[in-house]
Design an enzyme around this catalytic site. Sequence first.
Site, mmCIF file in Angstrom:
data_model
loop_
_atom_site.group_PDB
_atom_site.id
_atom_site.type_symbol
_atom_site.label_atom_id
_atom_site.label_comp_id
_atom_site.label_asym_id
_atom_site.label_seq_id
_atom_site.Cartn_x
_atom_site.Cartn_y
_atom_site.Cartn_z
ATOM 1 N N ARG A 107 5.815 2.029 -11.042
ATOM 2 C CA ARG A 107 5.131 1.278 -12.095
ATOM 3 C C ARG A 107 4.901 2.156 -13.319
ATOM 4 O O ARG A 107 5.549 3.186 -13.489
ATOM 5 C CB ARG A 107 3.824 0.711 -11.536
ATOM 6 C CG ARG A 107 4.117 -0.298 -10.401
ATOM 7 C CD ARG A 107 2.907 -0.970 -9.878
ATOM 8 N NE ARG A 107 2.300 -1.788 -10.929
ATOM 9 C CZ ARG A 107 1.073 -2.266 -10.848
ATOM 10 N NH1 ARG A 107 0.317 -2.044 -9.784
ATOM 11 N NH2 ARG A 107 0.576 -3.001 -11.827
ATOM 12 N N GLU B 296 -5.446 7.168 1.329
ATOM 13 C CA GLU B 296 -5.323 6.391 0.094
ATOM 14 C C GLU B 296 -4.272 5.309 0.307
ATOM 15 O O GLU B 296 -3.223 5.561 0.900
ATOM 16 C CB GLU B 296 -4.900 7.303 -1.053
ATOM 17 C CG GLU B 296 -4.701 6.585 -2.361
ATOM 18 C CD GLU B 296 -4.207 7.508 -3.467
ATOM 19 O OE1 GLU B 296 -3.618 6.970 -4.430
ATOM 20 O OE2 GLU B 296 -4.392 8.737 -3.391
ATOM 21 N N ARG C 8 -4.201 -12.944 -8.741
ATOM 22 C CA ARG C 8 -3.959 -11.950 -9.781
ATOM 23 C C ARG C 8 -2.562 -11.353 -9.628
ATOM 24 O O ARG C 8 -2.234 -10.769 -8.606
ATOM 25 C CB ARG C 8 -4.991 -10.820 -9.675
ATOM 26 C CG ARG C 8 -4.734 -9.696 -10.647
ATOM 27 C CD ARG C 8 -5.713 -8.542 -10.433
ATOM 28 N NE ARG C 8 -5.369 -7.443 -11.297
ATOM 29 C CZ ARG C 8 -5.157 -6.202 -10.879
ATOM 30 N NH1 ARG C 8 -5.285 -5.897 -9.607
ATOM 31 N NH2 ARG C 8 -4.831 -5.264 -11.729
ATOM 32 N N ALA D 210 -7.497 0.669 -9.789
ATOM 33 C CA ALA D 210 -7.307 1.454 -11.012
ATOM 34 C C ALA D 210 -8.152 2.728 -11.037
ATOM 35 O O ALA D 210 -7.799 3.682 -11.734
ATOM 36 C CB ALA D 210 -7.609 0.597 -12.234
ATOM 37 N N TYR E 120 1.335 -8.190 -6.600
ATOM 38 C CA TYR E 120 0.460 -8.012 -5.441
ATOM 39 C C TYR E 120 0.652 -9.056 -4.342
ATOM 40 O O TYR E 120 0.030 -8.959 -3.291
ATOM 41 C CB TYR E 120 -1.002 -8.016 -5.901
ATOM 42 C CG TYR E 120 -1.293 -6.913 -6.894
ATOM 43 C CD1 TYR E 120 -1.317 -5.584 -6.486
ATOM 44 C CD2 TYR E 120 -1.527 -7.188 -8.230
ATOM 45 C CE1 TYR E 120 -1.562 -4.562 -7.384
ATOM 46 C CE2 TYR E 120 -1.775 -6.180 -9.141
ATOM 47 C CZ TYR E 120 -1.788 -4.871 -8.706
ATOM 48 O OH TYR E 120 -2.031 -3.869 -9.607
ATOM 49 N N ASN F 258 -8.505 1.788 -0.930
ATOM 50 C CA ASN F 258 -7.678 1.246 -2.001
ATOM 51 C C ASN F 258 -8.584 1.212 -3.221
ATOM 52 O O ASN F 258 -9.335 0.268 -3.417
ATOM 53 C CB ASN F 258 -7.155 -0.152 -1.655
ATOM 54 C CG ASN F 258 -6.230 -0.689 -2.723
ATOM 55 O OD1 ASN F 258 -6.199 -0.192 -3.839
ATOM 56 N ND2 ASN F 258 -5.483 -1.724 -2.385
ATOM 57 N N PRO G 37 -11.764 -2.158 -7.699
ATOM 58 C CA PRO G 37 -11.829 -3.219 -8.695
ATOM 59 C C PRO G 37 -10.620 -4.151 -8.690
ATOM 60 O O PRO G 37 -9.491 -3.726 -8.479
ATOM 61 C CB PRO G 37 -11.921 -2.466 -10.027
ATOM 62 C CG PRO G 37 -11.397 -1.114 -9.745
ATOM 63 C CD PRO G 37 -11.714 -0.831 -8.312
ATOM 64 N N ASN G 38 -10.929 -5.411 -8.901
ATOM 65 C CA ASN G 38 -9.976 -6.497 -9.054
ATOM 66 C C ASN G 38 -9.288 -6.926 -7.765
ATOM 67 O O ASN G 38 -8.547 -7.904 -7.757
ATOM 68 C CB ASN G 38 -8.932 -6.171 -10.137
ATOM 69 C CG ASN G 38 -9.574 -5.932 -11.471
ATOM 70 O OD1 ASN G 38 -10.402 -6.717 -11.920
ATOM 71 N ND2 ASN G 38 -9.239 -4.826 -12.104
ATOM 72 N N HIS H 57 -2.289 1.689 -1.469
ATOM 73 C CA HIS H 57 -2.001 0.780 -2.579
ATOM 74 C C HIS H 57 -1.049 -0.298 -2.097
ATOM 75 O O HIS H 57 -0.105 -0.011 -1.344
ATOM 76 C CB HIS H 57 -1.367 1.527 -3.758
ATOM 77 C CG HIS H 57 -2.251 2.598 -4.284
ATOM 78 N ND1 HIS H 57 -3.311 2.323 -5.124
ATOM 79 C CD2 HIS H 57 -2.269 3.927 -4.066
ATOM 80 C CE1 HIS H 57 -3.931 3.454 -5.393
ATOM 81 N NE2 HIS H 57 -3.327 4.437 -4.759
#
Length: 146
Positions: free
Chosen positions: A107, A98, A18, A77, A23, A74, A10-11, A100
């Site tokens: 964070r 995985e 964004r 969230a 990012y 990726n 998502p996103n 990111h």
Amino acid sequence: MTSILILNGPNLNLLGTRQPEVYGHVTLSDIEALCRAHGTSRGADVTFMQSNSEGILIDAIHDAKGVHDGIVLNAGAYTHTSIALMDAISSVELPVVELHLSNIHAREDFRHVSYIARVALGVICGFGAAGYPLAMDALLAHLAQQ
């Protein structure tokens, strides 16, 4: 030829606009082009996909079995919330890396928890778009050892 599914959650379709301070300015289309070129240079076929829907991501993981040799994920969230994605990965028995863009450990505390990491070969985070070829190389190295 080795086949890799690169799956984005998502996103990530909003990359480039964004939160560029987190990012960066690279778009998901830029990352796709980077991954396809990297796959070609490594002799790997790349399928690239993004969805904001958890169910579609789960279906893509299920559909990968018997089609792809491994997955770079990726999950955005969903990394921190989705037991269903974790279970899907466990169910298909494909190697998953995985990934990111940001360093999730630098964070918010809730981002320090990853359900995906429990069933992944490893985690690459914090290198921005450059993390995608790193994840692909890690997956390809793993597959070469099998």
